[in-house]
Enzyme design. Structure first.
Site, PDB file in Angstrom:
ATOM      1  N   ARG A  51      18.610   3.707  -4.603  1.00 51.11           N
ATOM      2  CA  ARG A  51      19.915   4.190  -4.144  1.00 51.11           C
ATOM      3  C   ARG A  51      20.958   3.081  -4.058  1.00 51.11           C
ATOM      4  O   ARG A  51      22.132   3.322  -4.138  1.00 51.11           O
ATOM      5  CB  ARG A  51      19.775   4.809  -2.751  1.00 51.11           C
ATOM      6  N   LYS A 157      -0.342   4.168  -0.558  1.00 50.65           N
ATOM      7  CA  LYS A 157      -0.704   4.708   0.745  1.00 50.65           C
ATOM      8  C   LYS A 157       0.460   4.542   1.721  1.00 50.65           C
ATOM      9  O   LYS A 157       1.338   3.729   1.446  1.00 50.65           O
ATOM     10  CB  LYS A 157      -1.971   4.025   1.264  1.00 50.65           C
ATOM     11  N   ASP A 186      -5.435   2.195  -3.689  1.00 46.87           N
ATOM     12  CA  ASP A 186      -5.979   1.510  -2.516  1.00 46.87           C
ATOM     13  C   ASP A 186      -6.172   0.079  -3.006  1.00 46.87           C
ATOM     14  O   ASP A 186      -7.083  -0.190  -3.793  1.00 46.87           O
ATOM     15  CB  ASP A 186      -7.320   2.100  -2.090  1.00 46.87           C
ATOM     16  N   HIS A 187      -5.289  -0.825  -2.590  1.00 46.94           N
ATOM     17  CA  HIS A 187      -5.285  -2.128  -3.265  1.00 46.94           C
ATOM     18  C   HIS A 187      -6.580  -2.909  -3.045  1.00 46.94           C
ATOM     19  O   HIS A 187      -6.885  -3.831  -3.795  1.00 46.94           O
ATOM     20  CB  HIS A 187      -4.042  -2.950  -2.890  1.00 46.94           C
ATOM     21  N   LYS A 191      -9.354  -5.693  -5.682  1.00 45.51           N
ATOM     22  CA  LYS A 191      -9.790  -7.070  -5.385  1.00 45.51           C
ATOM     23  C   LYS A 191     -11.078  -7.367  -6.158  1.00 45.51           C
ATOM     24  O   LYS A 191     -11.997  -6.551  -6.173  1.00 45.51           O
ATOM     25  CB  LYS A 191     -10.031  -7.234  -3.871  1.00 45.51           C
ATOM     26  N   HIS A 249      -9.142   1.414   3.213  1.00 42.89           N
ATOM     27  CA  HIS A 249      -9.849   0.209   2.775  1.00 42.89           C
ATOM     28  C   HIS A 249     -11.301   0.130   3.276  1.00 42.89           C
ATOM     29  O   HIS A 249     -12.219  -0.133   2.512  1.00 42.89           O
ATOM     30  CB  HIS A 249      -9.114  -1.048   3.242  1.00 42.89           C
TER      31      HIS A 249
HETATM   32  C1  BG6 Z   1      -2.348  -2.830   3.981  1.00 43.86           C
HETATM   33  C2  BG6 Z   1      -2.031  -2.526   5.417  1.00 43.86           C
HETATM   34  O1  BG6 Z   1      -2.817  -1.686   3.336  1.00 43.86           O
HETATM   35  O2  BG6 Z   1      -3.336  -3.837   3.922  1.00 43.86           O
HETATM   36  C3  BG6 Z   1      -1.589  -3.779   6.155  1.00 43.86           C
HETATM   37  O3  BG6 Z   1      -0.998  -1.563   5.473  1.00 43.86           O
HETATM   38  C4  BG6 Z   1      -2.609  -4.870   5.981  1.00 43.86           C
HETATM   39  O4  BG6 Z   1      -1.382  -3.514   7.536  1.00 43.86           O
HETATM   40  C5  BG6 Z   1      -2.954  -5.059   4.517  1.00 43.86           C
HETATM   41  O5  BG6 Z   1      -2.068  -6.071   6.525  1.00 43.86           O
HETATM   42  C6  BG6 Z   1      -4.098  -6.032   4.347  1.00 43.86           C
HETATM   43  O6  BG6 Z   1      -4.252  -6.295   2.988  1.00 43.86           O
HETATM   44  P1  BG6 Z   1      -4.818  -7.698   2.515  1.00 43.86           P
HETATM   45  O7  BG6 Z   1      -4.927  -7.560   1.035  1.00 43.86           O
HETATM   46  O8  BG6 Z   1      -3.866  -8.736   2.983  1.00 43.86           O
HETATM   47  O9  BG6 Z   1      -6.161  -7.831   3.188  1.00 43.86           O
END
Ligand code: BG6
Length: 507
Positions: A51, A157, A186-187, A191, A249
């Site tokens: 925006r 998420k 879901d990152h 990893k 996670h």
């Molecule tokens: C995110 C959460 O999904 O993951 C955060 O919303 C958190 O609160 C983060 O800090 C942690 O990710 P990583 O990769 O730093 O362990």
């Protein structure tokens, strides 16, 4: 030089929220890294939709700052950045305005015309979650999701706030896209060390035979953060640790540790095996939530010699907030492999240090044949998979201490990614964005997984809501959470393992 590949089909990467924080911090650095390490399609465009009033040139400059700060490839040289940034377009528009989608469609078509080929279109929602339900409908209505083979949507998420909202979101997505077109991020699954859980378990015949209730005493999964909520108080206070970390996670980690071997590396095969675990987790009865869970909120305290403030003093957090910044659970996976083996999960902010690890604690030997004085320092064998900050695996076992007497002492055998591989691990988003471009959904969450995870946690959310905590804040920053966390394990004679130090490797 950026690396392009003619083998990859033409691609248009549309980012809703293209001028926002996630794009700046994660997406653009990852796309830039991809262009340096793997490759991006020869015909590639990034369309940032947002925006804010900003020129294309000014946006590119801003994004360059993010790349300089966060990309693994490091500071982009002027020539490389210039080459890469030519792929970035800016489309200013309202996310809820039909005309934005019309303009987007026209822009995509003109690019395809220029390239002489149809492009894959990836729609990435890097916006506040309140828009997750709206953007897919606008895309659908504008006909931009119609090409089932070539269009994909990416959802960040939180995927829902509870079971009902997750079901509603999945329905909206399903009304406009097929499941095969939907990539839920879901990152943690991106990893390297998380993916290595599968490699370790199923590419080696060594551990799988003992990976079950006969040999494993208990499993603990820790995701400890040293940081507090930082600038995200506003979002976090409406979420809390259970929604923010456990629902996604930690449960994903549990699935990888507990799942049955997959038959193939097919995306759905792996996701089926993972969802089987969630279905097997023993439901926590509403009335028994207090026996299987612990919640906490950080108070002020000391971390690394620095004074840090309490959660209730953070920006965007109400001074009487009851949101949990720490959650611990004891779960059981009711199946042949894991019956009655406790899985302890814990996560929290403002803990003494960052440490994410999975610990498999093995049972004691069935018979002690050594004299009592030999086993004073005796500890059962333990396998630690360290996810971050150090990446590797430690196996602790008994060895004879050198000397005339038989004295047993635990020793560690270590594998450290950094030492074993010359190539550094890619950042999770680099892996995940590369997979989206390659249409590989293995590392993404399917609708049924997300729903099963919510279903599992609903009694906990409901019970916690029904009886607000009376002791918050209940752990000082810089400690391992509320005292009651120990109680979850002590009942079974177990204890939380101290995080390992992989860096203790001696060459
Ligand atoms: C995110 C959460 O999904 O993951 C955060 O919303 C958190 O609160 C983060 O800090 C942690 O990710 P990583 O990769 O730093 O362990």
């Amino acid at each position: 030089m950026i690396k392009t590949s003619e083998k990859l089909p033409p691609n248009i990467f549309v980012i809703f929220g293209g001028a926002g924080d996630l794009t700046w911090r994660k997406l653009m650095p990852a796309l830039f890294d991809l262009s340096q390490s793997r490759s991006i399609p020869l015909h590639f465009a990034i369309i940032a939709v947002d925006r804010v009033e900003i020129t294309e040139e000014a946006l590119r400059k801003r994004l360059q700052e993010g790349v300089k700060t966060f990309a693994r490839a490091g500071k982009a040289a002027a020539k490389e950045w210039h080459e890469f940034s030519q792929h970035i377009r800016y489309l200013q528009g309202d996310f809820k305005g039909k005309s934005t989608y019309k303009e987007l469609g026209d822009l995509c078509e003109s690019l395809e015309k220029e390239w002489g080929a149809k492009a894959q279109r990836i729609y990435y929602m890097a916006t506040p979650p309140s828009l997750f339900g709206e953007i897919p409908s606008f895309l659908g209505a504008a006909g931009l999701a119609a090409d089932r083979q070539r269009s994909r949507i990416v959802v960040e998420k939180p995927i829902g706030y509870d079971l009902d909202s997750a079901l509603a979101l999945n329905q909206t997505l399903a009304a406009n896209f097929q499941e095969s077109q939907i990539f839920r991020i879901d990152h943690y699954l991106g990893k390297e060390t998380v993916q290595n859980i599968l490699a370790f378990r199923f590419a080696n015949p060594l551990f799988e035979p003992i990976w079950n209730r006969r040999y494993v005493d208990y499993v603990s999964i820790t995701v400890a953060e040293e940081v507090g909520v930082e600038h995200r108080g506003g979002y976090y206070d409406g979420a809390g640790a259970l929604r923010d970390m456990v629902q996604n996670h930690l449960l994903q980690l549990l699935c990888l540790v507990a799942m049955e071997p997959m038959v193939s590396f097919d995306a759905d095969e792996i996701r089926n095996k993972k969802v089987d675990v969630l279905h097997a987790v023993r439901p926590i009865a509403f009335d028994a939530v207090h026996l299987s869970t612990v919640r906490g909120q950080y108070d002020k305290g000391w971390i690394d010699g620095k004074r840090v403030r309490a959660y209730r003093e953070e920006d965007g957090v109400p001074p009487d907030s009851n949101t949990e910044t720490f959650a611990a659970l004891r779960l059981f996976v009711d199946n042949w492999r894991w019956q009655d083996v406790p899985f302890y999960l814990r996560t929290g902010k403002r803990l003494p240090r960052q440490a994410s690890e999975v610990v498999i604690q093995f049972r004691a030997v069935p018979h002690q044949s050594f004299p009592a004085e030999a086993t004073l320092d005796w500890q059962p064998a333990r396998l630690v998979m360290s996810i971050q900050p150090e990446e590797g695996i430690v196996l602790r076992f008994q060895a004879k201490h050198p000397g005339p007497k038989m004295v047993l002492q635990p020793v560690d055998m270590r594998f450290n990614y950094r030492e074993s591989f010359a190539t550094p691990s890619p950042e999770a988003y680099v892996t995940l964005l590369g997979d989206i471009i390659n249409d590989d959904a293995t590392l993404f969450m399917r609708a049924d997984q997300v729903e099963a995870a919510w279903r599992l946690l609903m009694p906990v959310l409901d019970a916690w809501k029904a009886s607000p905590p009376r002791d918050f804040p209940n752990y000082p920053s810089g400690t391992w959470g509320p005292d009651a966390t120990q109680g979850l394990l002590v009942q079974q004679g177990h204890s939380w393992p101290a995080p390992v130090e992989l860096s203790a490797i001696r060459k």
